[in-house]
Design an enzyme around this catalytic site. Sequence first.
Site, PDB file in Angstrom:
ATOM      1  N   ASP A  91       0.904  -1.298  -0.021  1.00  0.00           N
ATOM      2  CA  ASP A  91       0.063   0.031   0.131  1.00  0.00           C
ATOM      3  C   ASP A  91       0.815   1.391  -0.046  1.00  0.00           C
ATOM      4  OD1 ASP A  91      -2.766  -0.222  -0.178  1.00  0.00           O
ATOM      5  OD2 ASP A  91      -2.780  -0.989   2.026  1.00  0.00           O
ATOM      6  N   GLU A 190     -13.870  -2.797  -1.393  1.00  0.00           N
ATOM      7  CA  GLU A 190     -13.852  -2.956  -0.080  1.00  0.00           C
ATOM      8  C   GLU A 190     -15.584  -2.442   0.449  1.00  0.00           C
ATOM      9  OE1 GLU A 190     -10.842  -1.485   2.225  1.00  0.00           O
ATOM     10  OE2 GLU A 190     -11.960  -1.772   4.338  1.00  0.00           O
TER      11      GLU A 190
HETATM   12  O1  KIV Z   1      -4.645  -1.830   4.243  1.00  0.00           O
HETATM   13  C1  KIV Z   1      -5.170  -3.073   4.119  1.00  0.00           C
HETATM   14  O2  KIV Z   1      -5.328  -4.292   4.776  1.00  0.00           O
HETATM   15  C2  KIV Z   1      -6.167  -3.091   3.125  1.00  0.00           C
HETATM   16  C3  KIV Z   1      -7.040  -4.092   2.702  1.00  0.00           C
HETATM   17  C4  KIV Z   1      -8.134  -4.105   3.874  1.00  0.00           C
HETATM   18  C5  KIV Z   1      -7.680  -4.284   1.386  1.00  0.00           C
HETATM   19  O3  KIV Z   1      -6.311  -2.062   2.075  1.00  0.00           O
END
Ligand code: KIV
Length: 272
Positions: A91, A190
Amino acid sequence: MAYLSEDKRKVTTQRLREMKQRGEKISMLTSYDYTMAKIVDGAGVDVILVGDSASNVMAGNQTTLPITLDQMIYHAKSVVRGVQRALVVVDMPFGTYQVNADEAIANAVKIMKVSHADALKLEGGAEILPSVKHIIDAGIPVMGHLGLTPQSINKFGTYAVRAKEEAEAEKLISDAHLLEEAGCFSLVLEKIPAVLAQRVASEVSIPVIGIGAGSGVDGQVLVIADMLGMTCDFSPRFLRRYANLFEVITGAVGHYVEDVKNCDFPNEKEQY
Ligand code: KIV
């Protein structure tokens, strides 16, 4: 260590697309550290997400907003060291890709260079398209994320289901197409209605991974601490707990404390 999975071939973005084409569901879980990533990879999960949920799960923050680029890189490096097969997606944390496309590409390159991960995930649609395009143009695979995007929690004001109203649903469908056209290799949806998620999955050719988005998508993702039952103060309807590690760990630690207090540990065989 004996791996539970038979298939040792590295998962690639191309293999995920082939899985969608032949109707094979994609499994995805988060991990934030070496030891857990090694177990999760060995058990055969297809995609490991170094989620910014590390902000909540690992650091105890209320939201994903405070986690920094360097903290995400630390988690990503630890995970990559433990993984042989799964595709590792990281991310991009809040604030590292929203300012402009030049900042986004600089931060994306830093994550990829230092962590050796396989791909990045960014939250949002049309608003972040220039950043998404710039990163993909540099050769970095991008996974999109629509619906409940936790980095926007202060705008939403609630973690409730998104896109129940027609206008928001239409924007989400349009964003999904924009992300596919921009070259995203996959998309997370989500906490949106299952019918909407199924429609998006059928309209785009890239794999759609759901969390709280029903069964009509191409794969599922859960946060590892939630599905293992380590967190007990978070029980959304979509969460299935596959273990109760809260009880297992509490029991084991309690037993250890008892043994130490009673001078039962260490015994004669456990010393030099
Ligand atoms: O940061 C995370 O764990 C996520 C998932 C919930 C898809 O983005």
